[in-house]
Design a protein around this motif. Structure first.
Motif, mmCIF file in Angstrom:
data_model
loop_
_atom_site.group_PDB
_atom_site.id
_atom_site.type_symbol
_atom_site.label_atom_id
_atom_site.label_comp_id
_atom_site.label_asym_id
_atom_site.label_seq_id
_atom_site.Cartn_x
_atom_site.Cartn_y
_atom_site.Cartn_z
ATOM 1 N N THR A 100 0.894 -1.279 0.078
ATOM 2 C CA THR A 100 -0.080 -0.159 0.028
ATOM 3 C C THR A 100 0.686 1.203 -0.009
ATOM 4 O O THR A 100 0.416 2.441 -0.843
ATOM 5 N N ASP A 140 -9.979 9.981 4.899
ATOM 6 C CA ASP A 140 -8.855 9.101 4.626
ATOM 7 C C ASP A 140 -8.751 7.844 5.383
ATOM 8 O O ASP A 140 -8.935 7.906 6.593
ATOM 9 N N VAL A 141 -8.106 6.761 4.768
ATOM 10 C CA VAL A 141 -8.139 5.526 5.361
ATOM 11 C C VAL A 141 -6.772 5.000 5.692
ATOM 12 O O VAL A 141 -6.584 3.778 5.561
ATOM 13 N N GLY A 142 -5.741 5.869 5.570
ATOM 14 C CA GLY A 142 -4.376 5.510 5.679
ATOM 15 C C GLY A 142 -3.102 6.258 4.959
ATOM 16 O O GLY A 142 -2.174 5.978 5.091
ATOM 17 N N GLY A 226 -6.009 10.086 8.303
ATOM 18 C CA GLY A 226 -5.628 8.567 8.118
ATOM 19 C C GLY A 226 -5.578 7.948 8.985
ATOM 20 O O GLY A 226 -5.870 6.624 8.713
ATOM 21 N N ASN A 230 -8.094 4.592 9.101
ATOM 22 C CA ASN A 230 -7.493 3.311 8.916
ATOM 23 C C ASN A 230 -8.000 2.420 10.204
ATOM 24 O O ASN A 230 -8.404 1.139 9.907
ATOM 25 N N LEU A 233 -11.718 1.482 9.666
ATOM 26 C CA LEU A 233 -11.955 0.701 8.409
ATOM 27 C C LEU A 233 -11.502 -0.653 9.190
ATOM 28 O O LEU A 233 -12.366 -1.472 8.713
ATOM 29 N N LYS A 234 -10.485 -0.861 9.850
ATOM 30 C CA LYS A 234 -9.991 -2.328 10.101
ATOM 31 C C LYS A 234 -11.033 -2.735 11.006
ATOM 32 O O LYS A 234 -11.283 -3.878 11.295
ATOM 33 N N SER A 284 -9.832 0.551 -2.719
ATOM 34 C CA SER A 284 -9.621 2.081 -2.398
ATOM 35 C C SER A 284 -8.960 2.973 -3.252
ATOM 36 O O SER A 284 -7.901 2.367 -3.996
ATOM 37 N N HIS A 297 -7.418 -4.983 -1.369
ATOM 38 C CA HIS A 297 -6.741 -5.827 -0.356
ATOM 39 C C HIS A 297 -5.701 -6.916 -0.840
ATOM 40 O O HIS A 297 -5.914 -7.601 -1.864
#
Length: 336
Positions: A100, A140-142, A226, A230, A233-234, A284, A297
């Protein structure tokens, strides 16, 4: 449309990548696929070459490689070559299931960010349990563990454009993820972000939203930094997987009556599993770049690869990236 694909990225590469591409190629005649990676390994799983081209390279970026260093040093890596094809206009989008951080670096260093965007953000579409609202976008997710209020405000505009163009939401509701719904809740970053979002004329801001309400469809676009994104999300991913496993375990460990009941509920449980399967919404998207860069993923199988390609096709067909480029470049010119 042409999609440049890192065929060597991911836990099940190149098998899952190639099989997913073949599925998509059979359905979408308007897409050309360029698979970057070791040709002999790719051909092992390539059952149909229609619309598919292989660009051979022996080099790849490993899952534990340092993201920025690997992109700069491994000039012939499958991901880097695919990103360069997008940069040079030989492909329209970049797709990988690999490292990623390296994909984010490839997007920033090679594909390039849109003028006026300070920091591109990573956005994922997640399912809801609300029958009226099937999904929501979280961003944002990361990509950015630490964010300024201005970054979060830009995420809201990017996410709104995406929800309108891809999901057909005419007036996306934008919520700021916080530890309460009151305006004065949160830390200094969220408080300042709240004010910017409230003044943003490009979005329909509905205020703060709490994490427990996300799966109820409280908003169409939810923005945060982020690090928080994140973690959320997890948590959602883990809860969904564990919920399905717990139901199966409960049925199997409680005698014939429970097993018979499980048999009667089989179709309903299958529907629940489908609702919780976030992979069907695609991967994503790194929004804020000059071209679509999409990550799925690392453990994705062929079905998830197929759905992500379908998502990329929709992005390219909608011209959402072009619209975003025009908007932010216009904003940057006015400020300049």
């Amino acid at each position: 449309m042409k999609i440049a694909i890192d065929a060597m990225g991911g836990d099940h590469a190149p098998k899952a990548i190639v099989e997913g591409v073949v599925l998509a190629a059979k359905e979408f005649d308007d897409i050309e696929f360029e698979l970057y990676g070791k040709e002999s390994m790719i051909r092992e799983h390539l059952t149909d070459e229609k619309h598919i081209t292989i660009v051979h390279t022996d080099e790849k970026i490993e899952s534990d490689d340092d993201p920025v260093r690997s992109v700069r040093r491994k000039k012939e890596a499958s991901m880097v070559l695919a990103a360069r094809a997008v940069k040079e206009g030989r492909a329209d989008a970049l797709f990988s299931a690999g490292n990623t951080g390296a994909l984010l670096a490839s997007g920033l260093l090679i594909v390039g960010r849109i003028k006026g965007i300070d920091r591109p953000g990573l956005m994922v579409t997640l399912p809801t349990l609300n029958g009226n609202v099937s999904s929501f976008n979280l961003m944002d997710v990361g990509a950015n563990a630490d964010c300024k209020p201005a970054n979060i405000n830009q995420f809201a505009t990017l996410g709104s454009y995406y929800a309108q163009a891809i999901q057909g939401v005419s007036k996306p509701r934008v919520g700021l993820l916080n530890n309460g719904t009151e305006e004065n809740k949160g830390n200094e970053v969220t408080k300042q972000a709240f004010q910017l979002l409230k003044e943003n004329q490009e979005i329909h801001f509905i205020g703060n939203v709490e994490a427990r309400e996300l799966l109820n469809g409280v908003a169409d676009v939810v923005v945060t930094d982020g690090f928080t994104g994140n973690a959320v999300l997890k948590t959602i991913e883990g809860t969904a997987l564990n919920m399905v496993s717990l139901i199966k375990k409960t049925i199997m460990e409680n005698g014939m009556k429970a097993k018979f009941g499980g048999l009667l509920l089989k179709d309903g449980l299958s529907d629940l599993k489908d609702v919780l399967d976030y992979s069907k919404h695609g991967g994503s998207v790194l929004l804020g770049l000059k071209a679509p860069v999409v990550k799925t993923h690392g453990s994705a199988e062929k079905e998830a690869i197929y759905h992500t390609i379908k998502q990329i096709r929709n992005i390219l067909a909608s011209n959402v990236v072009t619209d975003v480029v025009h908007y932010f470049e216009h904003q940057a010119t006015e400020k300049g």
